[in-house]
Design a protein around this motif. Structure first.
Motif, mmCIF file in Angstrom:
data_model
loop_
_atom_site.group_PDB
_atom_site.id
_atom_site.type_symbol
_atom_site.label_atom_id
_atom_site.label_comp_id
_atom_site.label_asym_id
_atom_site.label_seq_id
_atom_site.Cartn_x
_atom_site.Cartn_y
_atom_site.Cartn_z
ATOM 1 N N VAL A 172 0.592 -34.892 -29.420
ATOM 2 C CA VAL A 172 1.383 -33.992 -29.771
ATOM 3 C C VAL A 172 2.721 -34.354 -30.086
ATOM 4 O O VAL A 172 3.326 -35.470 -29.339
ATOM 5 N N VAL B 215 6.478 -33.812 -31.795
ATOM 6 C CA VAL B 215 7.610 -32.809 -32.333
ATOM 7 C C VAL B 215 8.639 -33.871 -32.859
ATOM 8 O O VAL B 215 8.481 -35.021 -32.870
ATOM 9 N N SER C 243 2.351 -25.183 -37.831
ATOM 10 C CA SER C 243 1.671 -26.470 -36.924
ATOM 11 C C SER C 243 0.696 -27.120 -37.588
ATOM 12 O O SER C 243 0.293 -26.472 -38.841
ATOM 13 N N TYR D 123 -1.846 -33.039 -33.063
ATOM 14 C CA TYR D 123 -1.066 -31.903 -33.218
ATOM 15 C C TYR D 123 0.261 -31.889 -33.600
ATOM 16 O O TYR D 123 1.086 -32.382 -32.623
ATOM 17 N N ALA E 265 3.456 -30.079 -33.712
ATOM 18 C CA ALA E 265 4.103 -28.743 -33.183
ATOM 19 C C ALA E 265 4.756 -27.721 -34.407
ATOM 20 O O ALA E 265 5.183 -28.405 -35.124
ATOM 21 N N ALA F 238 10.152 -28.771 -34.967
ATOM 22 C CA ALA F 238 9.330 -28.854 -33.953
ATOM 23 C C ALA F 238 10.007 -29.564 -32.719
ATOM 24 O O ALA F 238 9.480 -28.810 -31.661
ATOM 25 N N ALA G 193 10.284 -27.442 -29.179
ATOM 26 C CA ALA G 193 9.772 -27.910 -27.866
ATOM 27 C C ALA G 193 10.857 -27.781 -26.884
ATOM 28 O O ALA G 193 10.761 -27.646 -25.777
ATOM 29 N N ALA H 294 7.253 -31.406 -25.429
ATOM 30 C CA ALA H 294 5.999 -31.956 -26.233
ATOM 31 C C ALA H 294 4.967 -32.331 -24.911
ATOM 32 O O ALA H 294 3.866 -32.125 -25.258
ATOM 33 N N ALA I 299 3.342 -29.075 -24.061
ATOM 34 C CA ALA I 299 2.290 -28.859 -24.929
ATOM 35 C C ALA I 299 1.120 -29.550 -24.900
ATOM 36 O O ALA I 299 0.115 -29.128 -25.132
ATOM 37 N N ARG J 53 1.156 -24.510 -25.192
ATOM 38 C CA ARG J 53 1.414 -24.639 -26.500
ATOM 39 C C ARG J 53 1.008 -23.406 -27.366
ATOM 40 O O ARG J 53 1.837 -23.075 -28.141
ATOM 41 N N MET K 70 4.467 -22.036 -27.272
ATOM 42 C CA MET K 70 5.583 -22.479 -28.196
ATOM 43 C C MET K 70 5.106 -21.860 -29.428
ATOM 44 O O MET K 70 6.009 -21.468 -30.233
ATOM 45 N N GLU K 71 3.800 -21.470 -29.879
ATOM 46 C CA GLU K 71 3.591 -20.985 -31.173
ATOM 47 C C GLU K 71 4.132 -19.561 -31.253
ATOM 48 O O GLU K 71 4.620 -19.134 -32.317
#
Length: 533
Positions: A205, A207, A246, A265, A267, A276, A280, A481, A484, A491, A494-495
């Motif tokens: 992940v 960020v 993302s 990924y 973020a 991002a 986070a 992070a 996530a 995760r 956060m989206e």
């Protein structure tokens, strides 16, 4: 005297005609390269801080580099006297915040590790906070959620400039994605030094601010540098061609030594330069379940500010520049060993300095600059307009080591502070609240963790709210992070959070200039209603 060569603080033999790459290799200093010293990959950069005149002239392969940066494989020792000092793009002994403190207890609740941990083979994951100045990596066991190791180092992309706009300009002018490839080389070394087989790393992940994240994922960043300052992912989402900002890639396409099909990924970003890492941070402080009025401020080259609770969230980015990270300051430096981090002005007019690493001072980092200005204000050596007493232009802190502070340095810091304060005023004004309405004020990042609250309030960098409401939280972005990485639910949270945020563009606020001018003065921050305008 005979030529002396120091690389990353280590002494090296320097035969006439030898390359800096070979000299570094002879003492075990690892310099990235993927072309075996042919000058083609452009990854083996060093920064020369002393003795440039003792080196061979720049070669055609180095035409993309400016100032003090050289390719170590093309740069030869051309003198048998003098002193050459240089370092790779990964300097050691830098104080980097690799964790957070004071987070809400409920924010740490993780439902279960992500689905990839169900694989029969060992599965590890990495959370990365990709900052403009510093990078933090955390390695986890995905089956248990246990932290195995971490690493942190200076972002090696600084040869392209100290702020995001400089990096965007560099990436636009220089084909070949050199910023990305250089970063990938240093990340690869860090990953290979972890105590697990890199092939078992199957999840990552990432960020970071919008520019850093998009550079990593090979996105065109030109649009982030042009008004209205939007990532290509944000533009595509507005056009309906993607459902989220993302990004997802494989380990192979990210040029990393992890499992080739490992999922990387990126973020989601919030909007514009609010990236991002801000997403986070919101996850780390559990903003989705927060009823109190909270603010989180990550002061840096691009300060990010978030204000609100689960009912409403506003965010802004403040283009402060590198001054509070030591950039553009005569004796400024990052928080490395040798940086002055705290200053006391004694009754006899001399200064007592606290230096990171308890070594001889080499410069002043951000917390030291705030402390110094606070002391100058307290003793009348500087007024609220940033002017020194009795028409001084230079104040010497340590004559022996030539550590000094210029009135022109104050101007740089005033501009940076003005941008941050204007951001605070604009966001709170749009929200319809004042500083007294904030229940918890989180100061994020390394600078926010180590600066003195009282000094910061005296110079007008943060609001004069009770210190009991201020939490110097540290690196909340890496905590978010990590959450996530380990939790599919986090995760998704956060989206969802980023879609709730209202982005405040500072320059469109009718009182932005008034707020900025007020913020450039070195005095406690006024109530929004007290600012003239």
């Amino acid at each position: 005297m005979p030529l002396a060569l120091t690389i990353n603080g280590l002494e090296s033999q320097a035969p006439l005609g030898a390359s800096l790459f070979a000299c570094a290799e002879s003492i075990g200093v690892r310099v990235p390269t993927s072309c075996q010293m042919q000058g083609k990959c452009k990854e083996c950069m060093v920064e020369v801080t002393e003795g440039m005149d003792c080196l061979s002239p720049p070669t055609p392969e180095e035409r993309h580099l400016n100032g003090t940066f050289r390719l170590s494989c093309r740069t030869l020792v051309a003198s048998d006297t003098g002193h050459i000092r240089c370092h790779t793009m990964r300097r050691g002994h830098m104080r980097i915040e690799s964790g957070a403190v004071g987070l809400p207890t409920r924010a740490r609740d993780i439902d279960r590790p992500s689905g990839i941990a169900d694989a029969a083979a060992p599965a590890h994951g990495i959370a990365m906070d990709l900052g403009t100045t510093t990078i933090v990596l955390r390695l986890f066991d995905l089956s248990t959620g246990a932290l195995i190791a971490d690493a942190s180092f200076e972002n090696p992309q600084r040869f392209g400039g100290s702020d995001v706009m400089s990096r965007i300009h560099y990436d636009t002018l220089h084909p070949g994605k050199l910023l990305r490839r250089t970063l990938a080389g240093y990340l690869s070394h860090a990953i290979e030094e972890f105590p697990v087989d890199p092939q078992t790393i199957r999840e990552m992940v990432v960020v970071g601010n919008s520019t850093m994240r998009d550079l990593f994922f090979r996105q065109n960043v030109w649009s982030i540098g042009q008004s209205p300052y939007r990532s290509i992912t944000e533009i595509q989402m507005a056009e309906g061609t993607r459902a989220t900002t993302s990004l997802t890639e494989t380990g192979r396409r990210c040029l990393l030594p992890i499992h080739p099909q490992g999922r990387v990924y990126g973020a989601p970003i919030v909007s514009g330069h609010v990236g991002a890492d801000a997403a986070a941070c919101m996850l780390a402080i559990d903003l989705a379940h927060e009823d109190r009025m909270v603010a989180i401020m990550d002061i840096g080259t691009n300060t990010e500010l978030i204000v609100g609770n689960r009912h409403r969230i506003l965010a802004a980015s403040c283009p402060a520049g590198p001054a509070f990270e030591g950039g553009a300051i005569a004796c400024g430096m990052p928080a490395l060993d040798g940086a002055v981090e705290d200053v006391t002005l004694l009754d006899d007019g001399t200064f007592r300095l606290r230096v990171i690493g308890d070594v001889a001072p080499q410069g002043i980092c951000g917390s030291g600059l705030v402390s110094l200005m606070s002391e100058l204000l307290r003793t009348g050596r500087m007024n609220q307009m940033g002017r020194f007493h009795d028409e001084e232009r230079r104040i010497t802190l340590d004559p022996e080591h030539d550590i000094f502070f210029l009135e022109s340095d104050v101007n740089e810091l005033a501009q940076a502070k003005g941008a941050n304060v204007a951001g605070l005023h604009v966001v709170l004004s749009n929200y319809g609240i004042d500083f007294d309405d904030i229940d918890v004020f989180y100061l994020a990042g390394g600078f926010g963790r180590h600066m003195t609250v009282a000094a910061s309030q005296r110079v007008g960098l943060i609001p004069c709210i009770p210190e009991s409401r201020i939490v110097q939280v540290g690196n909340a972005a890496i905590e978010g992070a990590s959450m996530a990485l380990l939790s599919a639910a986090k995760r998704d949270e956060m989206e969802s959070l980023v879609r709730q945020v209202e982005h405040c563009r500072l320059e469109t606020h009718p009182r932005f200039f008034d707020f900025f001018v007020e913020g450039c003065q070195f005095k406690p921050i006024s109530s929004i209603h007290e600012v003239a305008g």
